[in-house]
Scaffold this motif. Sequence first.
Motif, PDB file in Angstrom:
ATOM      1  N   THR A   1      19.433 -29.536  51.316  1.00 47.76           N
ATOM      2  CA  THR A   1      18.526 -28.481  51.778  1.00 47.76           C
ATOM      3  C   THR A   1      19.351 -27.220  51.999  1.00 47.76           C
ATOM      4  O   THR A   1      20.408 -27.267  52.622  1.00 47.76           O
TER       5      THR A   1
ATOM      6  N   PHE B   1      24.514 -34.707  64.878  1.00 44.44           N
ATOM      7  CA  PHE B   1      23.525 -35.301  63.975  1.00 44.44           C
ATOM      8  C   PHE B   1      24.233 -35.898  62.770  1.00 44.44           C
ATOM      9  O   PHE B   1      25.319 -35.454  62.395  1.00 44.44           O
TER      10      PHE B   1
ATOM     11  N   GLN C   1      19.784 -37.858  55.803  1.00 46.18           N
ATOM     12  CA  GLN C   1      18.416 -38.374  55.882  1.00 46.18           C
ATOM     13  C   GLN C   1      17.489 -37.260  56.349  1.00 46.18           C
ATOM     14  O   GLN C   1      17.875 -36.456  57.199  1.00 46.18           O
ATOM     15  N   GLU C   2      16.273 -37.270  55.829  1.00 48.60           N
ATOM     16  CA  GLU C   2      15.346 -36.188  56.132  1.00 48.60           C
ATOM     17  C   GLU C   2      15.181 -35.966  57.646  1.00 48.60           C
ATOM     18  O   GLU C   2      15.220 -34.837  58.143  1.00 48.60           O
ATOM     19  N   GLU C   3      15.041 -37.085  58.365  1.00 47.72           N
ATOM     20  CA  GLU C   3      14.795 -36.966  59.809  1.00 47.72           C
ATOM     21  C   GLU C   3      15.977 -36.309  60.517  1.00 47.72           C
ATOM     22  O   GLU C   3      15.812 -35.457  61.393  1.00 47.72           O
ATOM     23  N   GLU C   4      17.185 -36.680  60.116  1.00 51.53           N
ATOM     24  CA  GLU C   4      18.392 -36.099  60.723  1.00 51.53           C
ATOM     25  C   GLU C   4      18.508 -34.615  60.358  1.00 51.53           C
ATOM     26  O   GLU C   4      18.891 -33.789  61.179  1.00 51.53           O
TER      27      GLU C   4
ATOM     28  N   ASN D   1      16.082 -32.585  59.722  1.00 47.61           N
ATOM     29  CA  ASN D   1      15.095 -31.839  60.515  1.00 47.61           C
ATOM     30  C   ASN D   1      15.581 -31.593  61.934  1.00 47.61           C
ATOM     31  O   ASN D   1      15.418 -30.505  62.478  1.00 47.61           O
ATOM     32  N   LYS D   2      16.199 -32.635  62.525  1.00 50.38           N
ATOM     33  CA  LYS D   2      16.720 -32.468  63.886  1.00 50.38           C
ATOM     34  C   LYS D   2      17.823 -31.425  63.898  1.00 50.38           C
ATOM     35  O   LYS D   2      17.896 -30.575  64.793  1.00 50.38           O
TER      36      LYS D   2
ATOM     37  N   HIS E   1      16.417 -27.957  63.485  1.00 55.12           N
ATOM     38  CA  HIS E   1      15.748 -27.544  64.707  1.00 55.12           C
ATOM     39  C   HIS E   1      16.776 -27.046  65.731  1.00 55.12           C
ATOM     40  O   HIS E   1      16.604 -26.020  66.380  1.00 55.12           O
TER      41      HIS E   1
ATOM     42  N   ASP F   1      14.102 -26.552  49.968  1.00 54.95           N
ATOM     43  CA  ASP F   1      14.018 -27.863  50.595  1.00 54.95           C
ATOM     44  C   ASP F   1      14.595 -28.879  49.631  1.00 54.95           C
ATOM     45  O   ASP F   1      14.665 -28.632  48.441  1.00 54.95           O
TER      46      ASP F   1
END
Length: 346
Positions: free
Chosen positions: A269, A292, A321-324, A326-327, A330, A344
């Motif tokens: 990303t 992260f 990983q997508e979730e990581e 995103n965190k 953020h 993305d």
Amino acid sequence: MNETEGVTALIEIRNLVKEYKSKKGKTLGVNNVSLKINEGDIFGIVGYSGAGKSSLLRCLNLLEVPTSGDVLIDGINLTKLDRRELREARLKIGMIFQHFHLISAKTVYDNVAFALKAAGVPKNEFNEKITKLLELVGLQDRATHYPAQLSGGQKQRVGIARALANNPKVLLCDEATSALDPSTTKSILSLLKSINEQLGITIVVITHEMEVVKEICDRMAVMQDGEVVEEGDVYDIFAHPQEKLTRDFIDTVLQFQLPERLLQGREGTLVKIHFRGDSAEEALISTVLKKFDVSGNILHGKIEYINGQPLGIFIMEVTGQEEEINKALHYIEEHTESLEVIRDVA
Ligand SMILES: Nc1ncnc2c1ncn2[C@@H]1O[C@H](COP(=O)(O)OP(=O)(O)OP(=O)(O)O)[C@@H](O)[C@H]1O
Ligand SMILES: [Mg+2]
């Protein structure tokens, strides 16, 4: 500076409309603009050709009579004055132009004298006043020259000396540097800045060159089709513009295009991050990488100076990983001026 710090608006424009009527029909030059310009600020108004910048500026000294709305300068509503009162009020407002508008048959000295005469200044004060003004703009050795003997930058300096002749509180600049080369532009901008700082004159500049705003303005407005579409502190707008049009203007000066080859073969990303130049961005990145489960790779970075304040911009690739991701994004967003995902993960 803003109103919450107790600064008062020197110029207040309320619901200003300027409509032009011609055989072809009506054109709205200015469409319901309201703005406040604080005392001591350099205020920039940008927009493409036809956006209504000159119409708005010319309404500020009633060179153009507004169709409706109010213009208050120093608490006086110019639209309510009779001729004599208006002439008086206008002495507080100087103006300079793209093509200088000097009198070609008069010397530099006499061009400035003309403004003093028009304001009814006694003749015996001319010499001292004009000498001071020409010193201020760096033309003390050009008093006897004619406009044709001057460079563009020097002509604009005469224009500035003339505009300041009657100690105005406000200086209006209509594309004052648009006819000048880049280095002359810089020297005129720095003269305007020093006049603002030394004499406390509030300056309104209209321009289609974002460089002008980036160099000297404190606050700004963006105009399109006669309307103000975005307005605020210049640094804040550079750090997080809201409108597409504003972004386009900013892109013309920040020139932050990544070479295609840098992007090729990258799977992660891509994000563009703006940070206050004095924040410790390296510490932030290493914190993010520790906190992260992502890897980060800075592709490009630089620092720009917006009205003298540093603004850092860099582009980073984040993988994981997508979730990581995103965190992590953020977290970065919370600790910087702004974060924009420019691509993305596919
Ligand atoms: N005297 C006039 N008569 C009729 N229409 C006018 C007049 N002056 C301006 N307009 C129209 O009003 C609109 C705004 O023009 P204005 O000159 O204020 O734009 P601008 O932002 O200063 O553009 P530029 O960057 O080209 O100087 C345009 O559509 C223009 O054609
Ligand atoms: Mg114009």
